[in-house]
Write an enzyme that holds these catalytic residues in place. Structure first.
Site, PDB file in Angstrom:
ATOM      1  N   GLU A 174       4.299   4.362 -43.052  1.00 45.48           N
ATOM      2  CA  GLU A 174       5.072   5.516 -42.616  1.00 45.48           C
ATOM      3  C   GLU A 174       5.941   6.020 -43.756  1.00 45.48           C
ATOM      4  O   GLU A 174       6.637   5.243 -44.383  1.00 45.48           O
ATOM      5  CB  GLU A 174       5.961   5.095 -41.432  1.00 45.48           C
ATOM      6  CG  GLU A 174       6.591   6.260 -40.743  1.00 45.48           C
ATOM      7  CD  GLU A 174       5.572   7.355 -40.513  1.00 45.48           C
ATOM      8  OE1 GLU A 174       4.767   7.216 -39.602  1.00 45.48           O
ATOM      9  OE2 GLU A 174       5.571   8.358 -41.250  1.00 45.48           O
ATOM     10  N   PHE A 175       5.908   7.312 -44.022  1.00 49.58           N
ATOM     11  CA  PHE A 175       6.746   7.864 -45.087  1.00 49.58           C
ATOM     12  C   PHE A 175       7.838   8.759 -44.537  1.00 49.58           C
ATOM     13  O   PHE A 175       8.468   9.508 -45.269  1.00 49.58           O
ATOM     14  CB  PHE A 175       5.883   8.647 -46.092  1.00 49.58           C
ATOM     15  CG  PHE A 175       4.938   7.772 -46.877  1.00 49.58           C
ATOM     16  CD1 PHE A 175       5.419   6.931 -47.869  1.00 49.58           C
ATOM     17  CD2 PHE A 175       3.574   7.779 -46.621  1.00 49.58           C
ATOM     18  CE1 PHE A 175       4.558   6.109 -48.593  1.00 49.58           C
ATOM     19  CE2 PHE A 175       2.704   6.965 -47.337  1.00 49.58           C
ATOM     20  CZ  PHE A 175       3.194   6.130 -48.330  1.00 49.58           C
ATOM     21  N   LYS A 229       3.468   1.946 -50.350  1.00 48.55           N
ATOM     22  CA  LYS A 229       4.664   2.190 -49.544  1.00 48.55           C
ATOM     23  C   LYS A 229       5.895   1.577 -50.217  1.00 48.55           C
ATOM     24  O   LYS A 229       6.935   2.223 -50.362  1.00 48.55           O
ATOM     25  CB  LYS A 229       4.467   1.598 -48.140  1.00 48.55           C
ATOM     26  CG  LYS A 229       5.703   1.509 -47.295  1.00 48.55           C
ATOM     27  CD  LYS A 229       6.166   2.877 -46.813  1.00 48.55           C
ATOM     28  CE  LYS A 229       7.562   2.843 -46.269  1.00 48.55           C
ATOM     29  NZ  LYS A 229       7.762   3.100 -44.921  1.00 48.55           N
ATOM     30  N   LEU A 230       5.756   0.314 -50.661  1.00 47.06           N
ATOM     31  CA  LEU A 230       6.887  -0.336 -51.325  1.00 47.06           C
ATOM     32  C   LEU A 230       7.242   0.408 -52.613  1.00 47.06           C
ATOM     33  O   LEU A 230       8.420   0.657 -52.901  1.00 47.06           O
ATOM     34  CB  LEU A 230       6.560  -1.799 -51.673  1.00 47.06           C
ATOM     35  CG  LEU A 230       6.235  -2.759 -50.540  1.00 47.06           C
ATOM     36  CD1 LEU A 230       6.129  -4.182 -51.078  1.00 47.06           C
ATOM     37  CD2 LEU A 230       7.298  -2.703 -49.453  1.00 47.06           C
ATOM     38  N   GLY A 282      21.385   3.762 -48.242  1.00 51.90           N
ATOM     39  CA  GLY A 282      21.369   2.830 -47.112  1.00 51.90           C
ATOM     40  C   GLY A 282      20.046   3.000 -46.391  1.00 51.90           C
ATOM     41  O   GLY A 282      19.067   3.459 -46.972  1.00 51.90           O
ATOM     42  N   CYS A 285      14.942   0.833 -45.072  1.00 51.30           N
ATOM     43  CA  CYS A 285      13.783   0.598 -45.954  1.00 51.30           C
ATOM     44  C   CYS A 285      14.079   0.275 -47.408  1.00 51.30           C
ATOM     45  O   CYS A 285      13.497  -0.660 -47.954  1.00 51.30           O
ATOM     46  CB  CYS A 285      12.876   1.832 -45.916  1.00 51.30           C
ATOM     47  SG  CYS A 285      11.870   1.866 -44.431  1.00 51.30           S
TER      48      CYS A 285
END
Ligand code: UDX
Ligand code: ADP
Length: 472
Positions: A174-175, A229-230, A282, A285
Protein backbone atom coordinates in the site's frame (compact mmCIF):
# COMPACT_ATOMS: atom_id res chain seq x y z
CA UNK A 1 -15.88 -22.04 -5.09
CA UNK A 2 -12.92 -21.07 -7.27
CA UNK A 3 -12.58 -22.28 -10.82
CA UNK A 4 -9.73 -21.70 -13.29
CA UNK A 5 -12.07 -19.48 -15.22
CA UNK A 6 -12.90 -17.38 -12.20
CA UNK A 7 -9.22 -16.91 -11.37
CA UNK A 8 -8.29 -15.39 -14.68
CA UNK A 9 -11.55 -13.69 -15.61
CA UNK A 10 -12.88 -12.21 -12.45
CA UNK A 11 -12.94 -12.22 -8.70
CA UNK A 12 -16.42 -12.08 -7.21
CA UNK A 13 -15.78 -12.10 -3.48
CA UNK A 14 -13.01 -10.34 -1.61
CA UNK A 15 -12.37 -10.59 2.12
CA UNK A 16 -10.03 -8.19 3.88
CA UNK A 17 -8.63 -9.14 7.29
CA UNK A 18 -8.08 -5.92 9.24
CA UNK A 19 -10.41 -2.91 9.25
CA UNK A 20 -7.77 -0.30 10.08
CA UNK A 21 -6.21 2.70 8.35
CA UNK A 22 -5.15 0.56 5.38
CA UNK A 23 -7.88 -2.09 5.13
CA UNK A 24 -10.85 0.26 5.57
CA UNK A 25 -10.10 2.91 2.91
CA UNK A 26 -8.53 0.41 0.46
CA UNK A 27 -11.55 -1.87 0.48
CA UNK A 28 -13.94 1.10 0.31
CA UNK A 29 -12.27 2.24 -2.91
CA UNK A 30 -12.21 -1.28 -4.42
CA UNK A 31 -15.95 -1.60 -3.62
CA UNK A 32 -16.66 1.77 -5.20
CA UNK A 33 -14.69 1.03 -8.36
CA UNK A 34 -15.82 -2.59 -8.74
CA UNK A 35 -19.58 -2.68 -8.04
CA UNK A 36 -19.74 -6.31 -9.19
CA UNK A 37 -17.38 -7.52 -6.49
CA UNK A 38 -18.63 -8.21 -2.97
CA UNK A 39 -16.08 -6.79 -0.55
CA UNK A 40 -16.21 -7.90 3.09
CA UNK A 41 -13.95 -6.38 5.72
CA UNK A 42 -13.44 -8.36 8.94
CA UNK A 43 -11.71 -7.56 12.20
CA UNK A 44 -11.22 -9.23 15.57
CA UNK A 45 -12.06 -5.90 17.17
CA UNK A 46 -15.86 -5.98 17.32
CA UNK A 47 -16.14 -2.39 18.49
CA UNK A 48 -14.27 -1.27 15.38
CA UNK A 49 -16.66 -3.23 13.17
CA UNK A 50 -19.62 -1.64 14.98
CA UNK A 51 -18.11 1.77 14.37
CA UNK A 52 -17.68 1.03 10.65
CA UNK A 53 -21.37 0.11 10.60
CA UNK A 54 -22.48 3.21 12.51
CA UNK A 55 -25.21 5.09 10.66
CA UNK A 56 -23.67 8.33 11.93
CA UNK A 57 -20.80 8.72 9.46
CA UNK A 58 -18.91 11.07 11.77
CA UNK A 59 -18.39 8.08 14.08
CA UNK A 60 -16.40 5.94 11.61
CA UNK A 61 -13.28 4.58 13.36
CA UNK A 62 -10.92 6.57 11.18
CA UNK A 63 -11.11 10.07 9.79
CA UNK A 64 -10.11 10.32 6.16
CA UNK A 65 -11.43 13.04 3.81
CA UNK A 66 -13.91 11.59 1.28
CA UNK A 67 -14.19 8.20 2.98
CA UNK A 68 -17.62 8.90 4.49
CA UNK A 69 -19.14 9.49 1.05
CA UNK A 70 -17.88 6.16 -0.26
CA UNK A 71 -19.13 4.34 2.83
CA UNK A 72 -22.52 5.97 2.37
CA UNK A 73 -22.65 4.87 -1.26
CA UNK A 74 -21.37 1.29 -0.95
CA UNK A 75 -21.99 0.04 2.59
CA UNK A 76 -24.41 -2.87 2.72
CA UNK A 77 -24.57 -2.87 -1.09
CA UNK A 78 -21.27 -4.44 -2.07
CA UNK A 79 -19.19 -3.37 0.95
CA UNK A 80 -19.71 -5.12 4.29
CA UNK A 81 -18.07 -4.86 7.71
CA UNK A 82 -18.48 -7.91 9.90
CA UNK A 83 -16.95 -9.94 12.72
CA UNK A 84 -17.96 -13.17 11.01
CA UNK A 85 -14.44 -14.04 9.91
CA UNK A 86 -15.16 -17.71 9.18
CA UNK A 87 -17.98 -17.16 6.71
CA UNK A 88 -16.27 -14.21 5.01
CA UNK A 89 -13.06 -16.15 4.34
CA UNK A 90 -14.93 -19.26 3.25
CA UNK A 91 -16.70 -17.47 0.46
CA UNK A 92 -13.74 -15.34 -0.66
CA UNK A 93 -11.79 -15.91 -3.87
CA UNK A 94 -9.22 -13.42 -2.68
CA UNK A 95 -8.17 -12.52 0.89
CA UNK A 96 -6.22 -9.34 1.67
CA UNK A 97 -4.16 -9.31 4.86
CA UNK A 98 -4.20 -5.75 6.23
CA UNK A 99 -3.37 -6.22 9.87
CA UNK A 100 -1.05 -4.28 12.14
CA UNK A 101 2.69 -5.03 11.97
CA UNK A 102 4.31 -2.86 14.67
CA UNK A 103 7.97 -3.04 15.63
CA UNK A 104 8.73 -5.82 18.15
CA UNK A 105 9.05 -4.55 21.69
CA UNK A 106 10.76 -7.62 23.15
CA UNK A 107 12.67 -10.75 22.15
CA UNK A 108 14.91 -11.28 19.14
CA UNK A 109 15.03 -8.17 16.94
CA UNK A 110 13.23 -6.02 19.57
CA UNK A 111 13.09 -2.36 18.57
CA UNK A 112 13.91 -3.19 14.95
CA UNK A 113 12.15 -6.18 13.45
CA UNK A 114 8.41 -6.14 12.79
CA UNK A 115 6.17 -8.20 14.99
CA UNK A 116 4.50 -10.58 12.59
CA UNK A 117 2.20 -12.28 15.08
CA UNK A 118 -0.94 -10.68 13.61
CA UNK A 119 0.09 -11.62 10.06
CA UNK A 120 0.85 -15.17 11.19
CA UNK A 121 -2.47 -15.41 13.01
CA UNK A 122 -4.27 -14.16 9.89
CA UNK A 123 -2.56 -16.79 7.73
CA UNK A 124 -3.65 -19.49 10.19
CA UNK A 125 -7.21 -18.17 10.09
CA UNK A 126 -7.20 -18.22 6.29
CA UNK A 127 -5.96 -21.79 6.15
CA UNK A 128 -8.62 -22.87 8.63
CA UNK A 129 -11.63 -21.37 6.90
CA UNK A 130 -10.72 -21.05 3.22
CA UNK A 131 -12.40 -23.31 0.71
CA UNK A 132 -10.97 -24.45 -2.62
CA UNK A 133 -8.41 -22.15 -4.17
CA UNK A 134 -7.76 -18.76 -2.61
CA UNK A 135 -5.45 -15.93 -3.56
CA UNK A 136 -3.87 -14.38 -0.48
CA UNK A 137 -2.65 -10.81 -0.88
CA UNK A 138 -0.27 -9.22 1.61
CA UNK A 139 -1.24 -5.59 1.95
CA UNK A 140 0.19 -4.73 5.37
CA UNK A 141 3.62 -3.13 5.47
CA UNK A 142 5.84 -6.08 6.14
CA UNK A 143 9.51 -7.02 6.17
CA UNK A 144 11.00 -8.54 3.04
CA UNK A 145 10.35 -12.28 2.70
CA UNK A 146 7.16 -12.24 4.78
CA UNK A 147 5.42 -13.95 1.87
CA UNK A 148 7.64 -16.93 2.63
CA UNK A 149 6.26 -17.08 6.19
CA UNK A 150 2.68 -16.87 4.95
CA UNK A 151 3.31 -19.45 2.26
CA UNK A 152 4.89 -21.85 4.73
CA UNK A 153 1.87 -21.62 7.06
CA UNK A 154 -0.64 -21.94 4.26
CA UNK A 155 1.05 -24.84 2.49
CA UNK A 156 2.02 -27.01 5.42
CA UNK A 157 -1.22 -26.55 7.37
CA UNK A 158 -3.27 -27.32 4.34
CA UNK A 159 -1.28 -30.51 3.50
CA UNK A 160 -1.47 -31.85 7.05
CA UNK A 161 -5.23 -31.71 7.09
CA UNK A 162 -5.37 -33.55 3.81
CA UNK A 163 -7.94 -31.05 2.55
CA UNK A 164 -7.97 -29.88 -1.01
CA UNK A 165 -7.09 -26.27 -0.40
CA UNK A 166 -4.82 -24.33 -2.68
CA UNK A 167 -3.27 -20.95 -2.07
CA UNK A 168 -1.32 -18.52 -4.11
CA UNK A 169 0.38 -15.48 -2.60
CA UNK A 170 0.75 -12.00 -3.94
CA UNK A 171 2.42 -8.92 -2.51
CA UNK A 172 0.49 -5.72 -3.20
CA UNK A 173 2.01 -3.03 -0.96
CA UNK A 174 0.00 0.00 0.00
CA UNK A 175 1.38 3.42 -0.92
CA UNK A 176 -1.49 5.51 0.42
CA UNK A 177 -0.62 8.46 2.56
CA UNK A 178 -3.04 9.12 5.40
CA UNK A 179 -5.15 12.22 5.05
CA UNK A 180 -4.93 11.74 1.27
CA UNK A 181 -5.82 8.04 1.27
CA UNK A 182 -8.85 8.26 -0.99
CA UNK A 183 -7.07 10.49 -3.51
CA UNK A 184 -4.02 8.19 -3.49
CA UNK A 185 -6.15 5.05 -3.88
CA UNK A 186 -8.30 6.49 -6.66
CA UNK A 187 -5.39 8.03 -8.48
CA UNK A 188 -2.24 6.09 -7.57
CA UNK A 189 1.22 6.93 -8.96
CA UNK A 190 1.56 3.17 -9.45
CA UNK A 191 0.18 -0.13 -8.24
CA UNK A 192 2.67 -2.86 -7.48
CA UNK A 193 1.84 -6.55 -7.73
CA UNK A 194 4.50 -9.08 -6.80
CA UNK A 195 4.10 -12.80 -7.28
CA UNK A 196 4.94 -15.80 -9.41
CA UNK A 197 1.55 -17.23 -10.31
CA UNK A 198 0.50 -15.53 -13.51
CA UNK A 199 -3.19 -16.25 -13.19
CA UNK A 200 -3.36 -14.81 -9.69
CA UNK A 201 -1.43 -11.73 -10.80
CA UNK A 202 -3.87 -11.32 -13.67
CA UNK A 203 -6.83 -11.53 -11.30
CA UNK A 204 -5.54 -8.72 -9.14
CA UNK A 205 -4.40 -6.78 -12.20
CA UNK A 206 -7.94 -6.97 -13.56
CA UNK A 207 -9.37 -5.49 -10.37
CA UNK A 208 -7.08 -2.46 -10.47
CA UNK A 209 -7.57 -2.12 -14.24
CA UNK A 210 -11.13 -1.01 -13.48
CA UNK A 211 -9.75 2.43 -12.64
CA UNK A 212 -5.95 2.48 -13.07
CA UNK A 213 -4.31 2.61 -16.49
CA UNK A 214 -2.36 -0.62 -17.20
CA UNK A 215 0.93 1.27 -17.63
CA UNK A 216 0.77 2.20 -13.96
CA UNK A 217 0.33 -1.38 -12.76
CA UNK A 218 3.75 -2.93 -12.26
CA UNK A 219 4.20 -6.66 -11.93
CA UNK A 220 7.42 -7.83 -10.29
CA UNK A 221 8.75 -10.77 -8.41
CA UNK A 222 7.47 -10.99 -4.87
CA UNK A 223 10.70 -9.93 -3.12
CA UNK A 224 11.11 -6.85 -5.34
CA UNK A 225 7.59 -5.85 -4.46
CA UNK A 226 8.16 -6.23 -0.72
CA UNK A 227 11.50 -4.41 -0.83
CA UNK A 228 10.14 -1.60 -3.02
CA UNK A 229 7.66 -0.65 -0.32
CA UNK A 230 10.38 -0.40 2.33
CA UNK A 231 12.71 1.45 -0.04
CA UNK A 232 10.05 3.96 -1.15
CA UNK A 233 9.22 4.87 2.43
CA UNK A 234 12.90 5.03 3.39
CA UNK A 235 13.62 7.41 0.47
CA UNK A 236 10.71 9.67 1.47
CA UNK A 237 11.80 9.70 5.11
CA UNK A 238 15.38 10.40 4.04
CA UNK A 239 14.17 13.44 2.10
CA UNK A 240 12.49 14.80 5.24
CA UNK A 241 15.56 14.20 7.40
CA UNK A 242 17.69 15.90 4.75
CA UNK A 243 15.57 19.05 4.69
CA UNK A 244 15.46 19.06 8.49
CA UNK A 245 19.28 19.09 8.66
CA UNK A 246 19.22 22.05 6.30
CA UNK A 247 16.64 23.80 8.54
CA UNK A 248 19.22 23.68 11.35
CA UNK A 249 21.84 25.20 9.07
CA UNK A 250 19.40 27.90 7.93
CA UNK A 251 18.74 29.00 11.51
CA UNK A 252 22.48 29.46 12.09
CA UNK A 253 23.45 30.97 8.76
CA UNK A 254 20.68 33.41 7.92
CA UNK A 255 19.42 31.38 4.99
CA UNK A 256 15.65 30.76 4.91
CA UNK A 257 14.37 27.21 4.67
CA UNK A 258 11.39 28.06 2.44
CA UNK A 259 13.66 29.74 -0.09
CA UNK A 260 16.21 26.93 0.00
CA UNK A 261 13.50 24.23 -0.31
CA UNK A 262 11.97 26.02 -3.28
CA UNK A 263 15.33 26.47 -4.97
CA UNK A 264 16.37 22.84 -4.64
CA UNK A 265 12.87 21.47 -5.29
CA UNK A 266 12.73 23.15 -8.70
CA UNK A 267 15.44 20.77 -9.83
CA UNK A 268 13.24 18.09 -11.35
CA UNK A 269 15.71 15.41 -10.30
CA UNK A 270 15.04 16.35 -6.65
CA UNK A 271 11.37 17.27 -6.92
CA UNK A 272 9.43 19.77 -4.82
CA UNK A 273 7.45 17.37 -2.63
CA UNK A 274 8.47 16.20 0.84
CA UNK A 275 10.70 19.21 1.37
CA UNK A 276 8.73 20.75 4.24
CA UNK A 277 10.93 21.07 7.30
CA UNK A 278 9.06 20.32 10.49
CA UNK A 279 9.11 18.47 13.80
CA UNK A 280 10.29 15.26 12.11
CA UNK A 281 8.31 12.49 10.49
CA UNK A 282 5.77 10.37 12.34
CA UNK A 283 3.16 7.83 11.30
CA UNK A 284 3.02 4.09 11.36
CA UNK A 285 5.34 3.41 8.43
CA UNK A 286 8.49 5.47 8.09
CA UNK A 287 10.24 4.53 11.32
CA UNK A 288 9.09 0.92 11.18
CA UNK A 289 10.17 0.48 7.57
CA UNK A 290 13.59 2.01 8.13
CA UNK A 291 14.05 -0.22 11.19
CA UNK A 292 13.16 -3.15 8.96
CA UNK A 293 15.75 -2.08 6.38
CA UNK A 294 18.36 -1.77 9.13
CA UNK A 295 17.48 -5.23 10.47
CA UNK A 296 17.61 -6.70 7.00
CA UNK A 297 20.96 -5.03 6.23
CA UNK A 298 22.46 -6.38 9.44
CA UNK A 299 21.04 -9.81 8.73
CA UNK A 300 22.66 -9.85 5.30
CA UNK A 301 25.94 -8.52 6.80
CA UNK A 302 25.77 -5.09 5.20
CA UNK A 303 26.63 -2.89 8.24
CA UNK A 304 27.40 0.22 6.15
CA UNK A 305 23.92 0.08 4.65
CA UNK A 306 22.40 -0.31 8.11
CA UNK A 307 24.39 2.68 9.43
CA UNK A 308 23.31 4.84 6.51
CA UNK A 309 19.61 4.34 7.27
CA UNK A 310 20.16 4.61 11.03
CA UNK A 311 21.29 8.19 10.44
CA UNK A 312 17.91 9.07 8.92
CA UNK A 313 16.25 8.04 12.18
CA UNK A 314 18.88 9.78 14.28
CA UNK A 315 18.28 13.06 12.48
CA UNK A 316 14.55 12.68 13.12
CA UNK A 317 15.23 12.42 16.87
CA UNK A 318 17.71 15.26 16.71
CA UNK A 319 15.13 17.54 15.11
CA UNK A 320 12.61 16.85 17.85
CA UNK A 321 15.23 17.28 20.59
CA UNK A 322 16.41 20.58 19.27
CA UNK A 323 12.84 21.90 19.04
CA UNK A 324 12.34 21.07 22.72
CA UNK A 325 15.69 22.67 23.60
CA UNK A 326 14.71 25.79 21.66
CA UNK A 327 11.43 26.08 23.56
CA UNK A 328 13.14 25.62 26.93
CA UNK A 329 15.97 28.08 26.23
CA UNK A 330 13.62 30.69 24.76
CA UNK A 331 11.34 30.53 27.78
CA UNK A 332 14.29 31.45 30.03
CA UNK A 333 15.63 27.95 30.70
CA UNK A 334 12.74 26.57 32.72
CA UNK A 335 9.21 25.45 31.97
CA UNK A 336 8.26 24.60 35.52
CA UNK A 337 4.53 25.41 36.00
CA UNK A 338 4.46 27.43 32.78
CA UNK A 339 1.34 27.08 30.68
CA UNK A 340 2.04 26.04 27.11
CA UNK A 341 -0.53 25.54 24.38
CA UNK A 342 0.02 22.59 22.04
CA UNK A 343 -1.77 22.96 18.72
CA UNK A 344 -2.00 19.65 16.87
CA UNK A 345 -1.37 16.14 18.13
CA UNK A 346 -1.90 13.91 15.06
CA UNK A 347 1.25 12.99 13.12
CA UNK A 348 0.05 15.07 10.16
CA UNK A 349 -3.04 17.02 9.13
CA UNK A 350 -6.32 15.41 8.02
CA UNK A 351 -5.99 12.27 10.10
CA UNK A 352 -6.82 11.29 13.67
CA UNK A 353 -3.85 8.90 13.69
CA UNK A 354 -1.27 9.57 16.41
CA UNK A 355 1.08 6.64 15.82
CA UNK A 356 4.68 7.87 16.25
CA UNK A 357 3.45 11.45 16.12
CA UNK A 358 6.27 13.94 16.84
CA UNK A 359 3.81 15.50 19.30
CA UNK A 360 4.18 12.49 21.60
CA UNK A 361 7.91 12.88 22.16
CA UNK A 362 7.81 16.67 22.23
CA UNK A 363 4.92 16.75 24.75
CA UNK A 364 6.59 14.12 26.96
CA UNK A 365 9.83 16.12 26.97
CA UNK A 366 7.96 19.32 27.86
CA UNK A 367 6.13 17.49 30.66
CA UNK A 368 9.51 16.27 31.86
CA UNK A 369 10.55 19.94 32.05
CA UNK A 370 7.57 20.64 34.33
CA UNK A 371 5.31 22.40 31.80
CA UNK A 372 1.51 22.53 32.13
CA UNK A 373 0.26 21.70 28.65
CA UNK A 374 -3.11 22.44 27.14
CA UNK A 375 -3.49 20.31 24.04
CA UNK A 376 -5.89 20.91 21.17
CA UNK A 377 -6.30 18.83 18.02
CA UNK A 378 -9.32 19.09 15.69
CA UNK A 379 -9.61 15.30 15.28
CA UNK A 380 -7.71 13.57 18.10
CA UNK A 381 -9.79 13.07 21.24
CA UNK A 382 -8.60 13.27 24.85
CA UNK A 383 -8.72 9.48 25.34
CA UNK A 384 -6.25 8.98 22.53
CA UNK A 385 -3.91 11.66 23.89
CA UNK A 386 -4.12 10.05 27.32
CA UNK A 387 -3.16 6.70 25.82
CA UNK A 388 -0.10 8.22 24.16
CA UNK A 389 1.12 10.39 27.04
CA UNK A 390 0.52 8.13 29.99
CA UNK A 391 3.78 6.28 30.00
CA UNK A 392 6.19 5.21 32.68
CA UNK A 393 8.95 7.24 31.06
CA UNK A 394 8.30 10.19 33.38
CA UNK A 395 8.09 8.14 36.57
CA UNK A 396 11.64 8.99 37.64
CA UNK A 397 10.72 12.69 37.90
CA UNK A 398 9.31 13.79 41.25
CA UNK A 399 5.70 14.97 41.19
CA UNK A 400 6.61 18.55 42.01
CA UNK A 401 8.92 18.75 38.95
CA UNK A 402 6.65 16.86 36.59
CA UNK A 403 4.29 18.82 34.39
CA UNK A 404 0.65 18.11 33.64
CA UNK A 405 -1.62 18.23 30.64
CA UNK A 406 -5.26 18.83 29.92
CA UNK A 407 -7.42 18.66 26.85
CA UNK A 408 -8.54 21.88 25.20
CA UNK A 409 -11.78 22.22 23.26
CA UNK A 410 -10.53 24.89 20.86
CA UNK A 411 -7.47 26.87 19.84
CA UNK A 412 -8.54 29.76 22.06
CA UNK A 413 -9.23 27.50 25.03
CA UNK A 414 -5.71 26.05 24.61
CA UNK A 415 -3.91 29.40 24.54
CA UNK A 416 -5.68 30.88 27.60
CA UNK A 417 -3.04 32.25 30.04
CA UNK A 418 -0.19 30.57 28.18
CA UNK A 419 3.38 31.82 27.80
CA UNK A 420 4.13 29.64 24.79
CA UNK A 421 2.19 28.25 21.82
CA UNK A 422 3.65 25.29 19.95
CA UNK A 423 2.17 24.38 16.56
CA UNK A 424 2.96 20.72 15.86
CA UNK A 425 0.52 19.68 13.10
CA UNK A 426 -0.23 21.57 9.90
CA UNK A 427 -4.04 21.66 10.32
CA UNK A 428 -5.74 24.10 7.95
CA UNK A 429 -7.42 26.01 10.77
CA UNK A 430 -4.05 26.90 12.31
CA UNK A 431 -3.27 28.93 9.18
CA UNK A 432 -5.98 31.45 9.99
CA UNK A 433 -5.69 31.84 13.76
CA UNK A 434 -6.96 35.20 15.00
CA UNK A 435 -3.71 36.45 16.55
CA UNK A 436 -5.31 39.60 17.94
CA UNK A 437 -7.68 37.41 19.95
CA UNK A 438 -4.78 35.18 21.00
CA UNK A 439 -2.72 38.13 22.24
CA UNK A 440 -5.61 39.20 24.49
CA UNK A 441 -5.88 35.72 26.02
CA UNK A 442 -2.20 35.01 26.65
CA UNK A 443 0.41 36.34 29.09
CA UNK A 444 3.42 38.49 28.19
CA UNK A 445 5.89 37.92 26.73
CA UNK A 446 4.14 35.30 24.63
CA UNK A 447 6.08 33.11 22.16
CA UNK A 448 4.79 31.23 19.15
CA UNK A 449 6.89 28.20 18.10
CA UNK A 450 5.68 27.30 14.63
CA UNK A 451 7.34 23.97 13.84
CA UNK A 452 5.40 23.65 10.55
CA UNK A 453 5.86 27.18 9.19
CA UNK A 454 2.16 27.56 8.48
CA UNK A 455 1.02 30.43 10.72
CA UNK A 456 0.52 34.00 9.63
CA UNK A 457 3.57 35.25 11.49
CA UNK A 458 3.24 38.83 10.26
CA UNK A 459 -0.14 39.11 11.92
CA UNK A 460 1.19 37.39 15.02
CA UNK A 461 4.11 39.83 15.22
CA UNK A 462 1.80 42.80 14.67
CA UNK A 463 -0.03 41.65 17.79
CA UNK A 464 3.17 41.58 19.86
CA UNK A 465 3.63 37.84 19.68
CA UNK A 466 7.26 36.75 19.50
CA UNK A 467 7.85 34.09 16.87
CA UNK A 468 10.24 31.19 16.29
CA UNK A 469 9.95 29.27 13.03
CA UNK A 470 11.77 26.12 12.05
CA UNK A 471 14.54 26.95 9.58
CA UNK A 472 14.15 30.74 9.69
C1 UDX B 1 3.67 7.25 4.21
C2 UDX B 1 3.93 7.19 2.70
O1 UDX B 1 3.82 8.53 2.16
C3 UDX B 1 2.95 6.25 2.02
O2 UDX B 1 3.26 6.12 0.64
C4 UDX B 1 3.03 4.87 2.70
O3 UDX B 1 2.11 3.98 2.14
C5 UDX B 1 2.78 5.01 4.18
O4 UDX B 1 3.71 5.93 4.75
P1 UDX B 1 1.94 8.50 5.77
O5 UDX B 1 2.80 8.02 6.88
O6 UDX B 1 0.48 8.30 5.86
O7 UDX B 1 2.39 7.84 4.39
O8 UDX B 1 2.15 10.09 5.60
P2 UDX B 1 3.21 11.02 4.84
O9 UDX B 1 2.46 12.05 4.11
O10 UDX B 1 4.19 10.26 4.08
O11 UDX B 1 3.92 11.77 6.06
C6 UDX B 1 4.74 11.08 6.98
C7 UDX B 1 5.35 12.06 7.96
O12 UDX B 1 6.29 12.92 7.33
C8 UDX B 1 4.33 12.97 8.64
O13 UDX B 1 4.65 13.08 10.01
C9 UDX B 1 4.51 14.29 7.93
O14 UDX B 1 4.15 15.41 8.71
C10 UDX B 1 6.00 14.27 7.65
N1 UDX B 1 6.39 15.13 6.52
C11 UDX B 1 5.93 14.85 5.27
C12 UDX B 1 7.25 16.20 6.74
O15 UDX B 1 7.68 16.46 7.87
N2 UDX B 1 7.62 16.97 5.66
C13 UDX B 1 7.18 16.73 4.40
O16 UDX B 1 7.56 17.48 3.49
C14 UDX B 1 6.30 15.63 4.19
P1 ADP C 1 -2.94 -0.36 9.51
O1 ADP C 1 -2.48 1.06 9.59
O2 ADP C 1 -1.85 -1.27 8.99
O3 ADP C 1 -4.24 -0.54 8.81
P2 ADP C 1 -4.38 -0.68 12.04
O4 ADP C 1 -3.84 -0.93 13.41
O5 ADP C 1 -5.07 0.61 11.77
O6 ADP C 1 -3.12 -0.87 11.05
O7 ADP C 1 -5.37 -1.86 11.62
C1 ADP C 1 -5.08 -3.20 11.70
C2 ADP C 1 -6.35 -3.94 12.11
O8 ADP C 1 -6.12 -5.35 12.00
C3 ADP C 1 -6.80 -3.70 13.56
O9 ADP C 1 -8.10 -3.17 13.57
C4 ADP C 1 -6.74 -5.09 14.21
O10 ADP C 1 -7.77 -5.31 15.15
C5 ADP C 1 -6.90 -6.01 13.01
N1 ADP C 1 -6.39 -7.37 13.22
C6 ADP C 1 -5.20 -7.75 13.72
N2 ADP C 1 -5.09 -9.10 13.74
C7 ADP C 1 -6.24 -9.59 13.22
C8 ADP C 1 -6.73 -10.91 12.97
N3 ADP C 1 -6.00 -11.99 13.23
N4 ADP C 1 -7.97 -11.04 12.45
C9 ADP C 1 -8.73 -9.95 12.17
N5 ADP C 1 -8.31 -8.68 12.37
C10 ADP C 1 -7.09 -8.49 12.90
Amino acid sequence: MYTEDKMSKGIKNICCIGAGYVGGPTMAVIAKKCPNIIVTVVDINEKKIDDWNNSDLTKLPIFEPGLDLIIKKCRNKNLFFTSDIKESIAKADMVFISVNTPTKTSGVGAGRASDLKWVEESARTVVKFAKGKTIVVEKSTIPVRTAEVIKCILDTSSDKRGEKKEFSILSNPEFLSEGNAIRDLENPDRVLIGGDDEKSIESLFNIYKEWVIPEKILCTNIWSSELSKLAANAFLAQKISSINTISGLCEKSGAEINEVAKAIGMDSRIGSQFLNAGPGFGGSCFKKDILNLIYLSDFYKLPEVAEYWEKVLEINHWQQNRIVEKIVSTLFGTLNRKKIAILGFSFKANTNDTRNSPAIKICKDLLGEGANLKIFDPKVDSKQIEKELNSKELDFISDENKGSWEYAESIYDAVQDSLGIVVLTEWEEFKSINWEKVSLLTRDPIWLFDTRNICNINEARTNNILVWNVGL
